[in-house]
Scaffold this motif. Structure first.
Motif, PDB file in Angstrom:
ATOM      1  N   GLY A   1      36.076  26.452  35.367  1.00 42.42           N
ATOM      2  CA  GLY A   1      36.169  26.270  33.964  1.00 42.42           C
ATOM      3  C   GLY A   1      36.097  27.526  33.157  1.00 42.42           C
ATOM      4  N   VAL A   2      36.380  28.733  34.040  1.00 39.92           N
ATOM      5  CA  VAL A   2      36.027  30.068  33.363  1.00 39.92           C
ATOM      6  C   VAL A   2      37.051  31.006  34.003  1.00 39.92           C
ATOM      7  CG1 VAL A   2      34.370  30.802  34.811  1.00 39.92           C
ATOM      8  CG2 VAL A   2      34.212  31.644  32.749  1.00 39.92           C
ATOM      9  N   ILE A   3      37.141  32.098  33.388  1.00 42.26           N
ATOM     10  CA  ILE A   3      38.266  33.051  34.022  1.00 42.26           C
ATOM     11  C   ILE A   3      37.389  34.182  34.730  1.00 42.26           C
ATOM     12  CG2 ILE A   3      39.999  32.354  32.282  1.00 42.26           C
ATOM     13  CD1 ILE A   3      39.375  35.136  30.907  1.00 42.26           C
ATOM     14  N   PRO A   4      38.203  35.034  35.436  1.00 42.88           N
ATOM     15  CA  PRO A   4      37.242  36.223  35.920  1.00 42.88           C
ATOM     16  C   PRO A   4      37.053  37.044  34.612  1.00 42.88           C
ATOM     17  CG  PRO A   4      39.511  35.829  37.272  1.00 42.88           C
ATOM     18  CD  PRO A   4      39.520  34.712  36.198  1.00 42.88           C
ATOM     19  N   GLY A   5      36.008  37.753  34.966  1.00 42.19           N
ATOM     20  CA  GLY A   5      35.223  38.289  33.758  1.00 42.19           C
ATOM     21  C   GLY A   5      34.981  39.894  34.060  1.00 42.19           C
ATOM     22  N   TYR A   6      35.103  40.303  35.305  1.00 42.13           N
ATOM     23  CA  TYR A   6      34.954  41.584  35.592  1.00 42.13           C
ATOM     24  C   TYR A   6      36.099  42.175  36.015  1.00 42.13           C
ATOM     25  CZ  TYR A   6      29.727  40.651  35.740  1.00 42.13           C
ATOM     26  OH  TYR A   6      28.493  39.980  35.749  1.00 42.13           O
ATOM     27  N   GLY A   7      37.285  42.190  35.301  1.00 41.60           N
ATOM     28  CA  GLY A   7      38.358  43.023  35.422  1.00 41.60           C
ATOM     29  C   GLY A   7      39.391  42.341  36.408  1.00 41.60           C
ATOM     30  N   GLY A   8      38.949  40.939  36.799  1.00 38.77           N
ATOM     31  CA  GLY A   8      40.115  40.455  37.706  1.00 38.77           C
ATOM     32  C   GLY A   8      41.554  40.021  37.238  1.00 38.77           C
ATOM     33  N   THR A   9      41.493  39.977  35.874  1.00 40.89           N
ATOM     34  CA  THR A   9      42.989  39.458  35.398  1.00 40.89           C
ATOM     35  C   THR A   9      43.383  40.632  35.143  1.00 40.89           C
ATOM     36  OG1 THR A   9      42.063  39.419  33.145  1.00 40.89           O
ATOM     37  CG2 THR A   9      41.918  37.487  34.260  1.00 40.89           C
ATOM     38  N   GLN A  10      43.026  41.920  35.178  1.00 38.45           N
ATOM     39  CA  GLN A  10      43.879  43.105  34.845  1.00 38.45           C
ATOM     40  C   GLN A  10      44.170  43.949  36.240  1.00 38.45           C
ATOM     41  OE1 GLN A  10      44.572  43.661  31.446  1.00 38.45           O
ATOM     42  NE2 GLN A  10      43.687  41.719  31.678  1.00 38.45           N
ATOM     43  N   ARG A  11      43.102  44.180  37.028  1.00 40.60           N
ATOM     44  CA  ARG A  11      43.176  44.692  38.242  1.00 40.60           C
ATOM     45  C   ARG A  11      44.231  44.079  39.461  1.00 40.60           C
ATOM     46  NH1 ARG A  11      37.745  46.435  37.061  1.00 40.60           N
ATOM     47  NH2 ARG A  11      37.876  48.636  36.288  1.00 40.60           N
ATOM     48  N   LEU A  12      43.903  42.770  39.457  1.00 43.74           N
ATOM     49  CA  LEU A  12      44.661  42.077  40.537  1.00 43.74           C
ATOM     50  C   LEU A  12      46.228  42.027  40.237  1.00 43.74           C
ATOM     51  CD1 LEU A  12      44.553  40.241  43.131  1.00 43.74           C
ATOM     52  CD2 LEU A  12      44.589  38.382  41.648  1.00 43.74           C
ATOM     53  N   PRO A  13      46.657  42.043  38.911  1.00 41.10           N
ATOM     54  CA  PRO A  13      48.150  41.999  38.604  1.00 41.10           C
ATOM     55  C   PRO A  13      48.708  43.525  39.078  1.00 41.10           C
ATOM     56  CG  PRO A  13      47.402  40.861  36.695  1.00 41.10           C
ATOM     57  CD  PRO A  13      46.283  41.236  37.609  1.00 41.10           C
ATOM     58  N   GLN A  14      47.599  44.710  38.859  1.00 34.57           N
ATOM     59  CA  GLN A  14      48.239  46.034  39.003  1.00 34.57           C
ATOM     60  C   GLN A  14      48.419  46.191  40.753  1.00 34.57           C
ATOM     61  OE1 GLN A  14      44.867  48.274  37.351  1.00 34.57           O
ATOM     62  NE2 GLN A  14      45.653  47.764  35.477  1.00 34.57           N
ATOM     63  N   LEU A  15      47.516  45.555  41.430  1.00 32.86           N
ATOM     64  CA  LEU A  15      47.594  45.614  42.996  1.00 32.86           C
ATOM     65  C   LEU A  15      48.682  44.895  43.440  1.00 32.86           C
ATOM     66  CD1 LEU A  15      43.925  45.694  43.203  1.00 32.86           C
ATOM     67  CD2 LEU A  15      45.291  47.677  43.694  1.00 32.86           C
TER      68      LEU A  15
END
Length: 260
Positions: free
Chosen positions: A139-153
């Motif tokens: 019931g939450v989203i990644p909060g330590y940069g996951g939504t940003q770094r994963l698409p970059q990679l």
């Protein structure tokens, strides 16, 4: 500094950090994030350390996520503060260190564990590694940069699939996606990472720090990465390492870099 949640080993220019919370599969809590930050800050200012390897203690997990019990009852404001402080202290901090940081992913790297690995400059996985961002199943989203770094990679589509399904991928899939650079047997993981570290240490510490800054600039909002590259390229010309490197090349000998 007393370390309760991590183990630090240092030898021949390589600092290896083991996240050590075996009863929690090395899950990240606030105390562990603080210890990692303080340790890495000291390392980044220590010229005797040329490369950092981060891994998990034991054979089951790199980091199996954040310690959910610590924030299960947080308010909106507390949740925002948790993410903001964690990103500042650890995840963004690692990404911008001038000392190269290798993630040696042994076993599960889930949630905050995968986010920690993605903040490192690159990743090597053991063949039994499993990776994912399962936060939406809580019931939450990644909060330590996951939504940003994963698409970059790995690209937007694959990142969306991983985040929205909360699913895990194995090490070979992670390699095919570009999430990890190499997959090796677990028994060879640290040795393999050490071998890469030794290759890095043959090169100029000043140039490596400038290269990290230039590469990161391309992923920083409002920053022109080409401009940073030009500036850092020029800055290298004023260093002792540049003089040593070019002189050694012309004299057909091995360069002896000082990091100045």
């Amino acid at each position: 500094m007393t370390l309760e949640n991590i183990i630090l080993e240092q030898e021949k220019g390589i600092a290896t950090i083991f996240i050590h919370r075996p009863d929690k599969l090395n899950a990240l809590n606030k105390a562990t994030i603080q210890e990692l930050h303080e340790t890495l800050a000291l390392i980044d200012n220590n010229p005797d350390v040329r490369v950092v390897i981060i891994t998990g203690s034991g054979e089951k997990a790199f980091v199996a996520g954040a310690d959910i019990a610590e924030f299960a009852h947080f308010s909106t404001e507390e949740g925002e503060q948790l993410a903001a402080k964690g990103q500042q202290l650890l995840f963004d901090f690692i990404e911008n260190m001038k000392t190269p940081v290798i993630a040696a992913i042994n076993g599960f790297a889930l949630g905050g564990g995968l986010e920690l690995a993605m903040a490192c400059h690159f990743r090597i996985a053991s063949d039994n590694a499993k990776m994912g961002l399962p936060e939406t199943s809580l019931g939450v989203i990644p909060g330590y940069g996951g939504t940003q770094r994963l698409p970059q990679l790995i690209g937007k589509g694959r990142a969306m699939e991983m985040i929205l399904t909360a699913g895990m991928i194995d090490a070979e899939t992670a390699k095919n996606y570009g999430l990890v650079n190499q997959v090796v047997p677990q028994s060879e993981l640290i040795g393999f990472c050490t071998g890469i570290a030794q290759k890095i240490m043959r090169n100029s510490p000043v140039a490596i720090a400038k290269a990290i800054e230039a590469v990161n600039a391309n992923y920083t909002s409002g920053v022109n990465g080409f401009d940073v590259e030009i500036k850092n390229f020029g800055a290298c010309f004023a260093t002792d390492d540049f003089k040593e490197g070019t002189t050694a090349f012309l004299e057909k000998r091995k360069a002896e870099f000082t990091g100045k």
